[in-house]
Enzyme design. Structure first.
Site, PDB file in Angstrom:
ATOM      1  N   HIS A  86       0.853  -1.189   0.000  1.00 42.19           N
ATOM      2  CA  HIS A  86       0.000   0.000   0.000  1.00 42.19           C
ATOM      3  C   HIS A  86       0.888   1.237   0.000  1.00 42.19           C
ATOM      4  CE1 HIS A  86      -3.770  -2.118   0.491  1.00 42.19           C
ATOM      5  NE2 HIS A  86      -3.220  -2.849   1.449  1.00 42.19           N
ATOM      6  N   GLU A 100      -6.424   4.486  -3.009  1.00 37.18           N
ATOM      7  CA  GLU A 100      -5.030   4.649  -3.419  1.00 37.18           C
ATOM      8  C   GLU A 100      -4.919   5.050  -4.888  1.00 37.18           C
ATOM      9  OE1 GLU A 100      -2.134   2.250  -0.715  1.00 37.18           O
ATOM     10  OE2 GLU A 100      -3.411   0.836  -1.785  1.00 37.18           O
TER      11      GLU A 100
END
Length: 284
Positions: free
Chosen positions: A40, A109
């Site tokens: 991430h 994201e």
């Protein structure tokens, strides 16, 4: 059956690079076969996030045997040529121990960072990116003209130690079949079940159905190659006999890798160290 661990690269002390490197060393000493990290960059679970490639480099320097990799990298959030360099360099650093877990990605994201591309195109972009990775790892001079990616007259050296390529394991949500068809063309599948939380796992019946479907999509040549069928699992660590029996059930369902799903929902990394130090319940 091989046994690995997967930890977040975010949230609390999972984002302590020194602790992560030490725990990777402890995992290897305890007999685990793999140590994997999430990928991430800016997450809904908090602002504390480590770069997975630096994490893996630190882990590679503290270990000698354990396989290392991501679970999983959202390929369409990466430039394939940059990703190819990063993973090949880590394969060199680790003397041939890298595994690249991949997925199509999505969510904040992409949105918060204004990443290009529509969600509907992630699968097609991912297919091109995986093809490019394999070509770049060959060490040959190549050009590529795809719908989403183009390169001209480039050569990536040094090659990864692992040839013909670093293993690529494809993630996806079962029973969605499209990512499983994609996985059949590469080196492994690491499915998660639809609606399964971070403290749950697919049933043996679901795992068997998934692995059986993936195998049905392979050519005879693909089916005869070394292939990873990953159970994203949960053991309690209290009754080792029970854990061994649980792993055996999934092995009978077709799994040949058990990757223990560790996260803050099961404790801090410090709190999980005793579980990790126990090692896997059985050895292949």
């Amino acid at each position: 059956m091989k046994f690995g661990l997967a930890i977040p690269n975010c949230h609390g002390d999972f984002a302590d690079i020194h602790l992560v490197a030490e725990v990777a060393y402890e995992a290897e000493q305890a007999g685990w076969d793999g140590f994997f990290v999430w990928d991430h960059i800016g997450d809904k679970w908090g602002d504390e996030v480590l770069d997975p490639w630096v994490m893996l480099a630190a882990m590679a320097m503290r270990t000698r045997r354990v396989r290392l990799g991501t679970m999983v990298t959202p390929v369409t959030r990466r430039r394939p040529w940059k990703l190819a360099r990063e993973v090949a360099t880590l394969d060199q650093l680790s003397t041939g121990r890298m595994i690249l877990g991949v997925g199509s990605g999505g969510g904040i994201e992409y949105v918060n960072y204004h990443e290009p591309g529509e969600t509907q195109t992630h699968g097609a972009r991912m297919d091109e990116a995986l093809e490019l990775l394999s070509l770049l790892w060959s060490g040959e001079r190549i050009s590529y003209e795809g719908q989403y990616y183009q390169i001209e007259n480039v050569r990536h050296l040094p090659r990864p130690i692992q040839q013909p390529r670093i293993p690529i394991w494809v993630g996806g949500v079962w029973p969605n079949k499209k990512p499983m068809r994609r996985a059949a063309n590469w080196d492994g599948v690491c499915p998660i079940g639809k609606g399964v939380s971070m403290t749950e796992q697919m049933t043996p019946e679901q795992a068997h159905a998934c692995f059986d479907y993936v195998r049905s999509q392979q050519t005879s040549g693909q089916a005869s190659a070394d292939y990873a069928c990953v159970q994203w699992g949960i053991m309690d660590g209290k009754d080792r006999g029970h854990d061994a029996a649980l792993a055996s059930v999934y092995e009978e369902a077709g799994a040949n890798w058990w990757i223990e799903n560790l996260s803050w929902e099961r404790g801090t990394l410090q709190e999980l160290r005793p579980f990790i130090r126990q090692g896997p319940p059985v050895r292949a």
